[in-house]
Every structure is written in C-alpha cells, then in structure tokens.
Design an enzyme around this catalytic site. Structure first.
Site, PDB file in Angstrom:
ATOM      1  N   HIS A   1      -5.459   4.515  14.044  1.00  0.00           N
ATOM      2  CA  HIS A   1      -6.618   4.235  13.470  1.00  0.00           C
ATOM      3  C   HIS A   1      -6.164   2.121  13.285  1.00  0.00           C
ATOM      4  CE1 HIS A   1     -10.161   2.921  11.773  1.00  0.00           C
ATOM      5  NE2 HIS A   1      -9.672   2.641  10.857  1.00  0.00           N
TER       6      HIS A   1
ATOM      7  N   ASN B   1       0.480  -1.217  -0.201  1.00  0.00           N
ATOM      8  CA  ASN B   1      -0.101   0.143  -0.197  1.00  0.00           C
ATOM      9  C   ASN B   1       0.556   1.397   0.214  1.00  0.00           C
ATOM     10  OD1 ASN B   1      -2.553  -1.454  -0.920  1.00  0.00           O
ATOM     11  ND2 ASN B   1      -2.833  -1.016   1.731  1.00  0.00           N
TER      12      ASN B   1
HETATM   13  O1  TXD Z   1     -11.002   4.786   8.446  1.00  0.00           O
HETATM   14  C1  TXD Z   1     -10.369   4.409   7.319  1.00  0.00           C
HETATM   15  N1  TXD Z   1      -8.782   5.406   6.937  1.00  0.00           N
HETATM   16  C2  TXD Z   1     -10.336   3.071   6.606  1.00  0.00           C
HETATM   17  C3  TXD Z   1      -9.859   3.360   4.986  1.00  0.00           C
HETATM   18  C4  TXD Z   1     -11.573   2.600   6.417  1.00  0.00           C
HETATM   19  C5  TXD Z   1     -12.106   1.618   5.873  1.00  0.00           C
HETATM   20  C6  TXD Z   1     -11.217   1.792   4.247  1.00  0.00           C
HETATM   21  N2  TXD Z   1     -10.031   1.735   5.261  1.00  0.00           N
HETATM   22  C7  TXD Z   1      -8.716   1.459   4.275  1.00  0.00           C
HETATM   23  O2  TXD Z   1      -9.311   2.293   2.690  1.00  0.00           O
HETATM   24  C8  TXD Z   1      -8.839   0.199   3.639  1.00  0.00           C
HETATM   25  O3  TXD Z   1      -8.403  -0.950   4.443  1.00  0.00           O
HETATM   26  C9  TXD Z   1      -8.285   0.040   2.350  1.00  0.00           C
HETATM   27  O4  TXD Z   1      -7.036   0.627   2.058  1.00  0.00           O
HETATM   28  C10 TXD Z   1      -8.859   1.389   1.595  1.00  0.00           C
HETATM   29  C11 TXD Z   1      -9.767   1.615   0.599  1.00  0.00           C
HETATM   30  O5  TXD Z   1     -10.758   0.786   1.106  1.00  0.00           O
HETATM   31  P1  TXD Z   1     -12.104   0.339  -0.252  1.00  0.00           P
HETATM   32  O6  TXD Z   1     -13.210  -0.920   1.242  1.00  0.00           O
HETATM   33  O7  TXD Z   1     -12.636   0.352  -0.730  1.00  0.00           O
HETATM   34  O8  TXD Z   1     -10.632  -1.280  -0.443  1.00  0.00           O
HETATM   35  P2  TXD Z   1     -11.693  -1.658  -2.184  1.00  0.00           P
HETATM   36  O9  TXD Z   1     -12.878  -1.482  -3.276  1.00  0.00           O
HETATM   37  O10 TXD Z   1     -10.781  -3.125  -2.639  1.00  0.00           O
HETATM   38  O11 TXD Z   1     -10.825  -0.312  -3.505  1.00  0.00           O
HETATM   39  C12 TXD Z   1      -9.832   0.060  -3.508  1.00  0.00           C
HETATM   40  C13 TXD Z   1      -9.397   0.498  -5.066  1.00  0.00           C
HETATM   41  C14 TXD Z   1      -9.432  -0.818  -5.962  1.00  0.00           C
HETATM   42  O12 TXD Z   1     -10.816  -0.504  -7.006  1.00  0.00           O
HETATM   43  C15 TXD Z   1      -8.485  -0.768  -6.213  1.00  0.00           C
HETATM   44  O13 TXD Z   1      -8.367  -1.213  -8.642  1.00  0.00           O
HETATM   45  C16 TXD Z   1      -8.114   0.497  -6.466  1.00  0.00           C
HETATM   46  O14 TXD Z   1      -7.839   0.996  -5.180  1.00  0.00           O
HETATM   47  N3  TXD Z   1      -6.300   0.615  -6.407  1.00  0.00           N
HETATM   48  C17 TXD Z   1      -5.644   1.213  -7.745  1.00  0.00           C
HETATM   49  N4  TXD Z   1      -6.356   2.630  -8.145  1.00  0.00           N
HETATM   50  C18 TXD Z   1      -5.262   4.023  -7.873  1.00  0.00           C
HETATM   51  N5  TXD Z   1      -3.942   3.153  -7.947  1.00  0.00           N
HETATM   52  C19 TXD Z   1      -3.262   2.310  -7.846  1.00  0.00           C
HETATM   53  N6  TXD Z   1      -1.937   1.592  -8.005  1.00  0.00           N
HETATM   54  C20 TXD Z   1      -4.374   0.733  -7.073  1.00  0.00           C
HETATM   55  N7  TXD Z   1      -4.228   0.339  -7.175  1.00  0.00           N
HETATM   56  C21 TXD Z   1      -5.208  -0.163  -6.571  1.00  0.00           C
END
Ligand code: TXD
Length: 315
Positions: free
Chosen positions: A173, A93
C-alpha cells in the site's frame, strides 16, 4: 458475533457504524482517549432507532472488554506530523500496533486480526509477529481500498456503472502498488479493450496517488469513508464466511516467488481468515513491479526488526 475495532478515530468509528448498519453483531470500539469511544458508540447507538439497526455498540478503553471477539480490526495509530520522518512514524505506530496485538492475543486468542494502520504491510507483519497468530489469521486492508478507487475512476471514465466494474490492485500500500489493467474489467471485458493506453496510465497513476489526493483536499487527516467501506467488506466476508476473493495484504511463503513478507495479493477471505492465496499469471513487468513493491515492504520490516533488536539490546 463480537467484533472489536481498536482506535475510534476517523477510520475506526466510521467502520464501527458501517458494521452496525450491516447488522453483523456486537461492535466494540476501543481508544486511549478517555470517553471518546464511549461517546461515539452511544451517539451511533442512538441513531439505531431511526437508521434501522439494533444498538449493539459499545465503547471502552480497556482490552478486557474485547474478550472473546471473533474479529479485531486495528486502526489505532498516529498520522505523520510535520518534522516526523517515515522511520519515526513506523516505530511509533509499530509500538501501538504491537501493544494492541499482544493484548488481542491475550483477550481474543481465536480472533482474525484485520490490520489497517499505516505503513500497512509492515504493520500487518508487526501484528502477526507480536500476536504469534498463525499466518491465515492476520490480514491487512489496502487492496480492497486501492481497487475500489480504481473501479470508481474506470467507471467514471467510461461512464458505466461501478456495479459492472471490477479491478485488481496488488503490491504494497504505497506509491509502488501494482494496479493490473489486464485484470480490471467491465462486465468481464478487460479495460485494455475499452480504453486507450494513455487513459489507462492516467487512471493507474490516479489510483497510486489516490490517498494523497484526498489528504491534499482535506488538509488535516486522511481518507476514511472508502477505507471504512473496504474494511467492512473484509470483515463481512470473514464474519459470514462468504469466501470473497479480494486483494489483501497476506503472508507470502514462496507464492509469487516472495517469502517472509506481507504484501497485497488476491486471497480468499472466510471464517478462518486468509483461506487461500490465489496465484494469477503475471507478465514480466507486472512480476517485477510486485517484487519491487515487496522489497520496499521488506526494507520497512527489516528497519522495524533492527529497531526492536536495538531497543532490546540497549534496554
Ligand atoms: O488503506 C489503509 N490501510 C488505510 C490506512 C486507509 C486509511 C487510513 N490508514 C491508516 O489508518 C492511517 O494512516 C492511520 O495509521 C490509521 C488510522 O487512521 P484515522 O484516519 O482513523 O486516524 P485518526 O482519526 O487519527 O485515529 C487514530 C486513533 C485516534 O483516535 C487515537 O486516539 C487512537 O487511534 N490511538 C489509539 N487507540 C488505542 N490504543 C492506542 N495505543 C492508540 N494510539 C492512538
């Protein structure tokens, strides 16, 4: 106002919809998966006529499109998969967040970055370091989410409106977050006067494990409705210069006796991002718990710094 959300997964896309419903401006979603952010943005825009918002929603895969954004939210990242260690997740990440932050610095150099990707406080540090933005323009979202959970649990326990319930949760967190019952109130009355100690302990513990409670129920993926609502509150405060006082992960430079670490503390959020870090009086136990939580974050930061130095040396 142009606002961009990096990562159009569960949290990113729900946030984009909430921001559109708040009519905050033009909303861009960026994801690496081809067509996904475009599809979601179009679907949301088509909801506009009946849901009552104008359709300023767009999807993209290229950073050129986020040019000039005033606020950029980073939700891109991987969830922990079976067999993956905490360190694997951190380095993976961190790679995603640092590449996003570098591009944000290039295409939206005056923006405020709101980091959401986990492990949150370490990723906020990574975004700050790699963007080279001033400290006030990088902030992490966690405290608003942890507090809204605590508010909900307190209001349900006391059978009172969530509207009258306020809560304060500091620290990183994670399991070592620091909910503060003394600063958690219903219409100004601390819950320490409204609930017995064992009930408060139960609600504090449920708040600490609030994320895993949802993960255990969902089985695939983690919470996204409450996280998106929490992000929207922070984005709105920055976009409209509302100066809300909320807990958020901010860079500490001596406040609370902590240095060179991002950790959740009360801040004032306005047009310039973190405009002030508010230092509240803490008991000896609360101070200790905050220091312990910050030291857990620091371990993650050091791991990342060692890893990046190692990869520079070995490449
Ligand atoms: O309180 C908090 N801060 C949090 C954090 C609360 C809820 C979720 N939390 C974290 O947010 C969770 O542990 C993840 O690290 C992120 C995103 O959670 P989400 O539930 O949205 O995960 P998804 O649905 O898997 O979405 C992640 C997206 C997915 O569509 C991937 O294709 C994309 O990220 N992704 C990227 N986008 C752009 N550029 C890059 N490099 C990339 N890599 C993955």
């Amino acid at each position: 106002m142009k606002i961009s959300v990096i990562g159009a997964g569960n949290v990113g896309s729900t946030t984009a919809l909430m921001l559109a419903q708040q009519r905050l401006g033009e909303i861009w979603q960026l994801d690496i998966v081809e067509g996904m952010s475009e599809g979601k943005a179009l679907d949301m825009a088509e909801a506009g006529p009946v849901a009552g918002f104008e359709s300023h929603l767009h999807g993209t895969q290229v950073y050129e499109d986020i040019v000039g954004s005033e606020i950029v939210v980073i939700t891109a990242g991987l969830a922990r998969k079976p067999g993956m260690t905490r360190m694997d997740l951190l380095t993976k990440n961190a790679e995603i967040v640092s590449s996003a932050a570098t591009k944000i610095a290039k295409f939206a150099p005056d923006s405020v970055i709101v980091v959401v990707t986990n492990p949150l406080d370490v990723m906020t540090y990574v975004a700050w370091k790699t963007s080279a933005f001033p400290q006030n323009r990088v902030v992490g979202m966690a405290g608003v989410l942890d507090s809204t959970r605590f508010r909900y649990f307190v209001a349900s326990e006391l059978k009172v409106s969530v509207e009258d319930t306020q809560a304060m949760v500091l620290g990183g967190h994670g399991d070592s977050m620091v909910p503060l019952p003394r600063y958690t109130t219903v219409s100004g009355i601390p819950i320490t006067q409204l609930l017995p100690p064992d009930a408060i302990k139960r609600l504090v513990d449920r708040t600490r494990t609030g994320g895993s409670e949802i993960v255990n129920l969902l089985k695939t993926g983690s919470a996204y409705f409450a996280p998106a609502a929490a992000i929207s509150l922070m984005v709105e405060s920055i976009a409209l210069d509302k100066k809300r006082m909320v807990p958020a992960s901010a860079y500490l430079d001596g406040q609370y006796g902590l240095k060179e670490v991002f950790v959740g503390v009360p801040v004032i959020l306005g047009g310039d991002g973190v405009e002030k870090i508010v230092e509240v009086e803490l008991s000896v136990d609360e101070k200790e718990a905050l220091a312990k939580s910050a030291s857990d974050v620091k371990t993650g930061i050091d791991d990342w710094l060692k890893f990046t130095q190692g990869s520079v040396v070995s490449s």
